[in-house]
Design an enzyme around this catalytic site. Structure first.
Site, short mmCIF file in Angstrom:
data_model
loop_
_atom_site.label_atom_id
_atom_site.label_comp_id
_atom_site.label_asym_id
_atom_site.label_seq_id
_atom_site.Cartn_x
_atom_site.Cartn_y
_atom_site.Cartn_z
N VAL A 31 -6.87 -2.67 -6.48
CA VAL A 31 -5.88 -1.97 -7.21
C VAL A 31 -5.78 -0.64 -6.75
O VAL A 31 -4.67 -0.05 -6.70
CB VAL A 31 -6.70 -1.96 -8.67
N THR A 32 -6.68 -0.17 -6.22
CA THR A 32 -6.44 1.45 -5.62
C THR A 32 -5.50 1.28 -4.62
O THR A 32 -4.70 2.13 -4.66
CB THR A 32 -7.83 1.95 -5.16
N ASP A 66 -2.96 5.17 -12.92
CA ASP A 66 -3.97 5.54 -11.80
C ASP A 66 -5.28 5.27 -12.17
O ASP A 66 -6.07 5.20 -11.38
CB ASP A 66 -3.72 6.85 -11.34
N ASP A 69 -7.89 1.47 -11.88
CA ASP A 69 -9.01 1.24 -11.04
C ASP A 69 -10.39 1.50 -11.30
O ASP A 69 -11.46 0.78 -11.24
CB ASP A 69 -8.98 1.62 -9.70
N GLY A 70 -10.54 2.92 -11.99
CA GLY A 70 -11.83 3.39 -12.68
C GLY A 70 -12.29 2.65 -13.55
O GLY A 70 -13.37 2.30 -13.81
N ARG A 74 -15.71 0.23 -13.71
CA ARG A 74 -17.10 0.40 -15.07
C ARG A 74 -16.97 -1.06 -15.78
O ARG A 74 -18.27 -1.26 -15.84
CB ARG A 74 -16.58 1.71 -15.87
N ASP A 87 -10.81 5.91 -3.36
CA ASP A 87 -9.87 6.44 -4.25
C ASP A 87 -9.42 7.81 -3.93
O ASP A 87 -8.21 8.24 -4.14
CB ASP A 87 -10.62 6.41 -5.77
N ASP A 91 -5.78 8.75 -2.87
CA ASP A 91 -4.77 9.89 -3.55
C ASP A 91 -4.18 11.12 -2.71
O ASP A 91 -3.12 11.30 -2.90
CB ASP A 91 -5.72 10.63 -4.47
#
Length: 211
Positions: A31-32, A66, A69-70, A74, A87, A91
Site C-alpha cells: 500500500v505504501t 496516506d 498503510d499504518g 496495526r 514509509d 514520503d
C-alpha cells in the site's frame, strides 16, 4: 500541527477499508509503494503541466488516504522497523515529486516577473527544506533524541502549497503560488532550527546529568 490532530480521525475512517485489504492479503508495504507511485504520477502529469487545482484535489485525496498503510499494519500485526523506514522513504519521494512539479511549473509555466522569481526562489528553498526537516528528526533520533518539535509538519506543508497553487490556477493571481512556497520555505527552515536547538539542549542536559 494538522497531522497530529488528524490521526485519530483518519484511523477511524480507514479501519474498515484496511480490514478489507487485510482479508485480501494486501501488505502494508505494498500500500505504501502504490500510494507513492500514484502521488508521483499525479504530481508530474497534473502539477507539472499546470493543472494545479485538479492536481491539488487529486493529491489531497491521496494525502488523506496516506494513513491507511499504518492502520493496516496495526490491524494485521505487521508493524516493523523496515515498514517505518519504507514509509518515511516513500514520503520523501512523494514530497519531492510534488514540490519539484510545482517548481517546474513556476519555471516553465509562469510569466516572467516578480511573482515567478518569488515562486522559483521559494520553491528551491522549499525543496531543500522538505528534505531537511525529516532528516533533522532522523539524525536526532539516531543520537537518542525525539525531536518532533516544529511548525512545519508534512501535512501542513503539502496542504498550504497545494491550496495556494490552486488559488493561482483559479485566477486569484500568480503571487499565490509564490506565497505558498515561501511559507513552506520559511516554516521548514524554522522547523530545522527548532529541531537543532532542541537536540542540542537535550544532549547538553543529558551530558550534564551524566556528569
Amino acid at each position: 500541527m494538522l497531522g497530529n490532530h488528524g490521526r485519530g480521525i483518519t484511523a477511524a475512517i480507514f479501519t474498515p477499508p484496511a480490514r478489507l485489504l487485510a482479508r485480501m492479503g494486501v501488505s502494508p508495504n505494498a500500500v505504501t509503494v502504490v500510494g507513492t507511485t500514484i502521488t508521483v504520477i499525479l504530481a508530474v502529469t497534473l502539477l507539472g503541466r499546470g493543472y494545479l487545482w485538479q492536481g491539488g484535489v487529486a493529491l489531497g485525496f491521496v494525502l488523506f488516504c496516506d494513513s491507511i498503510d499504518g492502520v493496516l499494519a496495526r490491524l494485521t500485526g505487521k508493524t516493523s522497523t523496515f515498514g517505518a523506514f519504507l514509509d518515511s522513504t516513500m514520503d520523501r519521494i512523494g514530497d519531492g515529486a510534488v514540490f519539484g512539479s510545482l517548481l517546474a511549473w513556476a519555471v516553465f509555466g509562469m510569466d516572467a516577473g516578480a511573482p515567478r522569481i518569488l515562486a522559483v526562489v521559494a520553491g528551491i528553498i522549499a525543496m531543500v527544506g522538505v528534505g531537511t526537516v525529516p532528516y533533522a528528526r532522523a539524525r536526532a533520533e539516531s543520537v537518542g533524541v525525539i525531536a518532533k518539535v516544529g511548525i512545519a509538519e508534512r501535512t501542513d506543508r503539502l496542504i498550504i502549497a497545494l491550496v495556494c497553487a490552486a488559488f493561482t490556477d483559479w485566477g486569484f493571481g500568480q503571487w499565490w503560488i509564490g506565497a505558498g512556497l515561501a511559507w513552506v520555505a520559511f516554516a521548514s527552515a524554522l522547523t530545522v532550527g527548532q529541531r537543532v536547538l532542541f537536540t542540542a539542549s537535550a544532549l547538553k542536559a543529558e551530558s550534564d546529568t551524566a556528569a
